[in-house]
Design a protein around this motif. Structure first.
Motif, short mmCIF file in Angstrom:
data_model
loop_
_atom_site.label_atom_id
_atom_site.label_comp_id
_atom_site.label_asym_id
_atom_site.label_seq_id
_atom_site.Cartn_x
_atom_site.Cartn_y
_atom_site.Cartn_z
N GLU A 168 11.92 8.69 -83.79
CA GLU A 168 12.32 10.13 -83.94
C GLU A 168 13.82 10.28 -83.99
O GLU A 168 14.38 11.37 -84.51
CB GLU A 168 11.52 11.09 -82.74
CG GLU A 168 12.08 10.61 -81.39
CD GLU A 168 11.27 9.73 -80.83
OE1 GLU A 168 10.97 9.88 -79.57
OE2 GLU A 168 10.58 9.08 -81.60
N SER A 189 7.23 6.26 -78.56
CA SER A 189 8.09 7.05 -77.91
C SER A 189 8.67 6.52 -76.98
O SER A 189 8.15 5.58 -76.15
CB SER A 189 7.00 8.38 -77.60
OG SER A 189 7.86 9.01 -77.06
N HIS A 226 0.93 12.80 -86.04
CA HIS A 226 2.26 12.65 -86.41
C HIS A 226 2.50 12.92 -88.05
O HIS A 226 3.64 13.14 -88.51
CB HIS A 226 2.62 11.45 -86.31
CG HIS A 226 1.82 10.15 -86.75
ND1 HIS A 226 0.52 10.12 -86.31
CD2 HIS A 226 2.18 9.29 -87.79
CE1 HIS A 226 0.03 9.31 -87.20
NE2 HIS A 226 0.96 8.52 -88.05
N HIS A 276 7.38 12.80 -87.35
CA HIS A 276 8.66 12.05 -86.75
C HIS A 276 9.72 11.86 -87.64
O HIS A 276 10.98 12.11 -87.32
CB HIS A 276 8.05 10.89 -85.89
CG HIS A 276 7.17 11.38 -84.61
ND1 HIS A 276 6.18 12.17 -84.63
CD2 HIS A 276 7.02 10.75 -83.40
CE1 HIS A 276 5.63 12.28 -83.50
NE2 HIS A 276 6.44 11.34 -82.50
N LYS A 291 9.53 16.95 -84.38
CA LYS A 291 9.21 16.00 -83.00
C LYS A 291 10.46 16.63 -81.88
O LYS A 291 10.10 16.94 -80.93
CB LYS A 291 9.46 14.60 -83.25
CG LYS A 291 9.80 13.66 -82.05
CD LYS A 291 8.54 13.90 -81.26
CE LYS A 291 8.41 12.91 -79.99
NZ LYS A 291 9.62 13.30 -79.04
#
Length: 424
Positions: free
Chosen positions: A70, A267, A327, A348, A371
């Motif tokens: 991201e 993440s 996503h 993202h 995101k």
């Protein structure tokens, strides 16, 4: 006919090509899929030969060179990180794909593998076909490249330029690596500074687009004899697959839950993401299913209204959901749309904003939540609006029926066979 499929990427990138392999095998062809080792079992489980390729796509997706995906600002940084990630292994990856292609009568290559296919096809003297899951480098005035965030305004000229620019950014970043492989490993002349795009188009080799025309119609300035929007290439779950007892029980104990999962996107803080999802579900009073996947969601003390799962086929799970939050990868987006389930996209990077805005434009989901703007209030608002929006739910169901009626794999197989016959 012996066919080698070369494909790279996450599960959403590779699984559609496995589906094509299954379709080709069912049509009587011998198929080998050359891809990352993490997909070896899945390839073999579907009766296809597997060609091992070096690399670690999971490590790349979970954070490129120390950057969470991201945080990657755009395609230039993404392509540069991709190059740094694969440069050290590029030769071995090329040799692995070359080994898998030795007995092939035809090559089918996707994404960056298109350049590999062009090189191998030239060296072996066999036909090759490109397959893509998103429209990124096939210029059109109808819409911008899928690899950039949708611009605030669009024009035919600007849209066309985005496709050309993305193609050139990718090529100029990767040119040294591809040409080094062509010259030093295969004794072929280097491609020109402008890249091989014009040559590939002149050769009239078919390009297959693995998404639905009901989602994104083929634009009028694409050559219909060259670029084909076939429909999605879905790999359905095995007839022997069964959900766990815990999952069956959870689904039977209440109304359809909301699915939240971010697939192969990593993440930095999986616990924070999990807490955010739980808080949004609690605020909206919804039950939820969380997918751990590669996306970093972490189990913990979950309330009885939430279940975390590791891997459940989308074709089985999504039709049982009230909404799906993901996503926005091409494969997951297609699975949600086929299920007839409203979609909330949290893009993202890469093509995810493109699909998120397209979902909104189709009226089958709310505006995507970037995101960096994801929060409990933002996600709760989107869930609440989606669950209560009857017109959106009906549009999602109607679109799902149209996608189900398509046979993307069958259409792609027919086009590949027609092209192979024409090359004899």
């Amino acid at each position: 006919m012996r066919i080698t499929i070369i494909c790279f990427g996450s599960r959403g990138d590779v699984q559609p090509f496995i589906a094509l392999g299954v379709g080709l095998r069912q049509a009587g062809h011998q198929v080998c899929v050359a891809t990352d080792r993490i997909f070896a079992d899945q390839v073999r489980e579907h009766g296809l030969a597997y060609g091992p390729v070096s690399g670690d796509i999971q490590r790349f997706m979970q954070g490129t060179n120390g950057h969470a995906p991201e945080e990657i600002p755009g395609p230039l940084r993404l392509f540069r990180d991709m190059k740094q990630e694969v440069w050290a292994e590029a030769r071995q990856m090329a040799l692995d794909c070359w080994e898998a292609s030795q007995d092939a009568d035809l090559l089918l290559t996707g994404g960056p593998g298109a350049f590999v296919g062009a090189t191998f096809g030239e060296k072996l003297g066999i036909p090759y076909v490109q397959g893509h899951l998103q429209p990124a480098m096939m210029p059109t005035q109808a819409f911008p490249s899928a690899l950039i965030p949708p611009p605030p305004f669009q024009s035919g000229t600007l849209n066309h330029l985005t496709h050309v620019a993305i193609g050139q950014v990718f090529w100029q970043v990767m040119r040294g690596m591809f040409n080094e492989i062509r010259q030093e490993m295969f004794a072929l002349p280097p491609w020109p500074l402008a890249g091989p795009f014009a040559q590939i188009i002149r050769e009239r080799r078919p390009v297959l687009m693995g998404y639905s025309r009901h989602v994104l119609p083929p634009p009028p300035d694409w050559d219909p004899a060259l670029i084909h929007v076939t429909g999605y290439w879905f790999l359905d779950s095995s007839a022997n697959w069964q959900p766990s007892a815990a999952l069956r029980q959870f689904l039977s104990e209440g109304p359809p839950p909301v699915y939240i999962g971010f697939g192969s996107v990593g993440s930095r803080d999986g616990r924070a993401m999990t807490n955010l999802a739980l808080a949004a579900l609690a605020e909206t009073g919804q039950r939820g299913i969380l997918l751990r996947g590669w996306g970093g969601l972490e189990p913990g003390d979950l309330p009885p209204t939430v279940l975390m799962v590791d891997n459940v086929p989308h074709d089985w799970l999504f039709p049982r959901m009230a909404a799906v939050v993901h996503h926005g990868g091409a494969g997951t987006t297609g699975a949600g749309l086929r299920a007839g389930t409203p979609t909330i996209v949290v893009p993202h990077f890469s093509d995810q904003p493109f699909w998120g805005h397209l979902v909104q434009r189709l009226g089958v989901g709310p505006a995507p939540i970037a995101k960096k703007k994801l929060s409990v209030p933002a996600l709760a608002t989107a869930i609440r609006a989606t669950i209560t929006h009857q017109a959106m739910q009906e549009r999602a169901r109607q679109l799902g029926h149209l996608i189900v009626a398509e046979d993307g794999v069958g259409q792609a197989v027919q086009l590949i066979e027609q092209y192979a016959r024409a090359c004899r």
